[in-house]
Design a protein around this motif. Structure first.
Motif, short mmCIF file in Angstrom:
data_model
loop_
_atom_site.label_atom_id
_atom_site.label_comp_id
_atom_site.label_asym_id
_atom_site.label_seq_id
_atom_site.Cartn_x
_atom_site.Cartn_y
_atom_site.Cartn_z
N LYS A 83 0.83 -1.20 0.00
CA LYS A 83 0.00 0.00 0.00
C LYS A 83 0.87 1.26 0.00
O LYS A 83 1.97 1.27 0.52
CB LYS A 83 -0.87 0.04 1.27
N VAL A 84 0.30 2.33 -0.57
CA VAL A 84 0.98 3.62 -0.51
C VAL A 84 0.46 4.36 0.72
O VAL A 84 -0.73 4.33 1.02
CB VAL A 84 0.66 4.46 -1.77
N LYS A 85 1.36 4.98 1.47
CA LYS A 85 0.94 5.72 2.65
C LYS A 85 1.72 7.03 2.73
O LYS A 85 2.88 7.08 2.33
CB LYS A 85 1.19 4.85 3.89
N ILE A 86 1.07 8.06 3.24
CA ILE A 86 1.73 9.34 3.39
C ILE A 86 2.14 9.51 4.86
O ILE A 86 1.33 9.36 5.75
CB ILE A 86 0.76 10.50 3.01
N LYS A 126 7.13 -2.21 10.41
CA LYS A 126 7.41 -2.32 8.99
C LYS A 126 7.26 -0.96 8.29
O LYS A 126 8.07 -0.62 7.43
CB LYS A 126 6.41 -3.30 8.38
N GLU A 127 6.24 -0.22 8.68
CA GLU A 127 6.05 1.11 8.08
C GLU A 127 7.18 2.04 8.49
O GLU A 127 7.64 2.87 7.70
CB GLU A 127 4.70 1.69 8.48
N ALA A 128 7.62 1.91 9.75
CA ALA A 128 8.74 2.74 10.21
C ALA A 128 9.98 2.45 9.37
O ALA A 128 10.71 3.35 8.94
CB ALA A 128 9.01 2.48 11.68
N ARG A 129 10.19 1.17 9.10
CA ARG A 129 11.34 0.77 8.30
C ARG A 129 11.23 1.32 6.87
O ARG A 129 12.20 1.85 6.32
CB ARG A 129 11.42 -0.76 8.28
N ALA A 130 10.03 1.21 6.30
CA ALA A 130 9.83 1.71 4.93
C ALA A 130 10.08 3.21 4.88
O ALA A 130 10.69 3.72 3.93
CB ALA A 130 8.42 1.38 4.45
N PHE A 131 9.64 3.92 5.92
CA PHE A 131 9.87 5.37 5.95
C PHE A 131 11.37 5.68 5.98
O PHE A 131 11.87 6.52 5.24
CB PHE A 131 9.18 6.01 7.16
N LEU A 132 12.09 4.97 6.86
CA LEU A 132 13.52 5.26 7.01
C LEU A 132 14.29 4.92 5.74
O LEU A 132 15.20 5.65 5.34
CB LEU A 132 14.08 4.49 8.21
N GLU A 133 13.92 3.82 5.09
CA GLU A 133 14.60 3.46 3.85
C GLU A 133 14.37 4.53 2.78
O GLU A 133 15.28 4.89 2.04
CB GLU A 133 14.14 2.08 3.36
N LYS A 134 13.15 5.04 2.76
CA LYS A 134 12.83 6.09 1.78
C LYS A 134 13.61 7.36 2.11
O LYS A 134 14.20 8.00 1.23
CB LYS A 134 11.33 6.36 1.79
N LEU A 135 13.63 7.71 3.39
CA LEU A 135 14.35 8.93 3.80
C LEU A 135 15.84 8.83 3.47
O LEU A 135 16.44 9.78 2.93
CB LEU A 135 14.14 9.18 5.30
N ILE A 136 16.43 7.68 3.77
CA ILE A 136 17.86 7.48 3.47
C ILE A 136 18.10 7.65 1.97
O ILE A 136 19.05 8.31 1.54
CB ILE A 136 18.33 6.09 3.95
N ALA A 137 17.20 7.08 1.17
CA ALA A 137 17.36 7.19 -0.29
C ALA A 137 17.30 8.67 -0.71
O ALA A 137 18.12 9.12 -1.51
CB ALA A 137 16.30 6.38 -1.00
N ILE A 138 16.36 9.41 -0.16
CA ILE A 138 16.23 10.83 -0.52
C ILE A 138 17.52 11.58 -0.18
O ILE A 138 18.05 12.34 -0.98
CB ILE A 138 15.01 11.47 0.19
N LEU A 139 18.04 11.32 1.03
CA LEU A 139 19.27 12.01 1.46
C LEU A 139 20.45 11.64 0.56
O LEU A 139 21.28 12.48 0.22
CB LEU A 139 19.59 11.65 2.92
N GLU A 140 20.47 10.37 0.16
CA GLU A 140 21.56 9.91 -0.70
C GLU A 140 21.47 10.53 -2.09
O GLU A 140 22.47 10.94 -2.67
CB GLU A 140 21.50 8.39 -0.81
N TYR A 141 20.25 10.59 -2.64
CA TYR A 141 20.07 11.20 -3.96
C TYR A 141 20.45 12.67 -3.93
O TYR A 141 20.96 13.21 -4.91
CB TYR A 141 18.63 11.02 -4.46
#
Ligand SMILES: [Zn+2]
Length: 482
Positions: free
Chosen positions: A121-124, A175-190
């Motif tokens: 699912k997509v979540k904000i 699981k959602e916390a993990r998905a958020f952190l993975e996304k945040l790390i990716a944004i910071l890396e990009y």
């Protein structure tokens, strides 16, 4: 108490160092302190000596604006620093220069959001605010925080630029916390503002509560996996207390990764305890609209845009696209390979399953694995041609990753010159039979005429088909026709 009906509320407070900066937040001391002995990267400012004055690092402010924009935040038109007071040995001034939202002051950015995918699912997840602040020094415990008989202090880290990114309690599971952190790390890396893999560059405080019960904060968790584990542990612990009719204390706890438990550190302090007030050494500064616009328009392609592009350009579904994109190096690898190989789905599947698994298994980082996009494309092509079976592909892949072997020479040396992949040969045999109906009729009535069909398959595969397997397949098909 019907605990399963209660909502779980998880909010995260992420501290990320801006490791790509060359100097600290308020002084010219080099920020690349990790390889040097304790207490060598220090100066009177970051040691908090009397008579010194901080000067804000302009690049740090620009990075913070870029992060805020990438997190869809409103950026403030002024930059205000406050003093957050507390005593701790890692804090030589007895206050930390930070930011705060209150009368007369504000964080650099607020009210943003990040889109995550969890459980299909997509979540904000809403971002409450982004602060710039200085990192304290580092306290080194011998053994661990619980058993250390004394502690050591290293001020190399004192004054390193940090961003504090605070979410609303919008996550409902570890699981959602993990998905958020993975996304945040990716944004910071990009964005190229930090390397979250650097030791201590990415730390998380996680707060968790069952709706209507006391909130527990778990401090200073060092990795995404540990955040997920600590939250899972806390859910079980708090559930037990509530089910037994107890009260969940509002407190701060520490995650012990080796024991896999959280332990109580202290009762939770309240924000007013910190006596925030504007730092008189750092008068408020105006943040020009044009500066914010310039940074905003110069943002690189960010994960959400790249995921959208991958679905358009390569026809990948959103799941495959996001697994690739959230690992920036893997997405780059994919795009390099896609220049010379056009079955994008097959390529993506190999990369996000076995390829990624072996990289993790061998504990390799993107800098030290040996496989190149060309290696992988050669492997896929030999697979497509039926020279390698799925089983062989899976056997050879780890050797390519670990030792960088060239699959073509490996195949030649190992005698894999025959096409033995049954499903591939089956396809070829069917094609040949369709093209030569008369030969099929002959073979049906005369067993020796099979050899003619085998010859046609050999011709079609440049002599590489395994004759024995080819014969068996032809016989199977013939008997199914009879
Ligand atoms: Zn300094």
């Amino acid at each position: 108490m019907l605990i399963n009906n209660l909502n779980i509320l998880i909010g995260l407070e992420v501290h990320t160092q801006l490791t790509k900066l060359r100097s600290k937040l308020f002084c010219p001391t080099p920020a690349d302190y990790r390889k040097s002995p304790p207490n060598t990267y220090v100066c009177p400012i970051c040691l908090g000596l009397p008579g010194t004055l901080p000067v804000v690092n302009k690049k740090a402010v620009e990075y913070a604006i870029a992060v805020a924009k990438a997190l869809n935040c409103e950026v403030s038109d002024k930059l205000v620093f406050v003093r957050k007071h507390y005593f701790y040995p890692d804090l030589p001034k007895n206050y930390q220069i930070s930011q705060y939202i209150g009368p007369g002051f504000t964080a650099i950015a607020r009210n943003g959001y990040v889109k995550i995918y969890a459980d299909g699912k997509v979540k904000i997840i809403r971002i409450r605010r982004v602060n710039i602040e200085e990192d304290p020094g580092r306290i080194v415990y011998v053994g661990s925080i619980e058993i250390s008989p004394y502690s050591l202090i290293d001020y190399n880290r004192s004054g390193i630029a940090l961003l504090e990114i605070v979410t609303e309690p919008d996550m409902a599971s570890p699981k959602e916390a993990r998905a958020f952190l993975e996304k945040l790390i990716a944004i910071l890396e990009y964005l190229g503002v930090t390397d979250p893999r650097e030791e201590g560059a990415f730390r998380v405080d996680a707060n968790i509560s069952f709706e209507g019960f006391g909130r527990v904060e778990i401090k200073n968790i060092g990795s995404v996996k540990d955040v997920e584990k600590a939250l899972t542990y806390e859910i079980i612990r708090q559930k037990k207390i509530i089910e037994q009719g107890g009260k969940v204390e509002r407190e701060t706890r520490h995650w012990n990764p080796s024991k896999g438990v959280t332990v109580s550190l202290r009762s939770k302090e309240y924000e007013e305890d910190y006596r925030y007030f504007p730092d008189p050494d750092l008068p408020p500064m105006k943040l020009d609209k044009s500066l914010i616009e310039r940074i905003s328009s110069a943002l690189p392609e960010l994960p959400d845009n790249r995921i959208a592009r991958f679905t358009m350009q390569y026809g990948l579904d959103e799941y495959r696209a996001s697994v690739l994109v959230l690992n920036k190096w893997l997405a780059d690898f994919f795009e390099d390979a896609a220049k010379i190989y056009s079955n994008y789905k097959k390529l993506a599947d190999l990369l996000i399953t076995d390829f990624l698994r072996w990289i993790n298994e061998y504990n390799l980082s993107p800098e030290n694995f040996k496989a190149t996009p060309l290696h992988i494309v050669k492997l896929l092509k030999l697979w497509d041609e039926g020279i390698l079976s799925v089983k062989m592909v899976k056997e050879i892949l780890p050797q390519i990753i670990k030792d960088g072997i060239d699959v073509e020479s490996y195949v030649a040396a190992s005698g894999y010159v025959k096409i033995i992949d049954k499903s591939y040969l089956h396809k070829i045999v069917e094609e040949v039979m369709k093209e030569h109906p008369k030969a099929v009729q002959d073979a049906l009535s005369n067993p020796k005429a099979i050899n003619y069909l085998i010859g046609l398959v050999m011709k079609k595969t440049g002599g590489k088909a395994d004759p024995q397997i080819t014969k068996e397949i032809i016989q199977e098909i013939l008997s199914s026709i009879r």
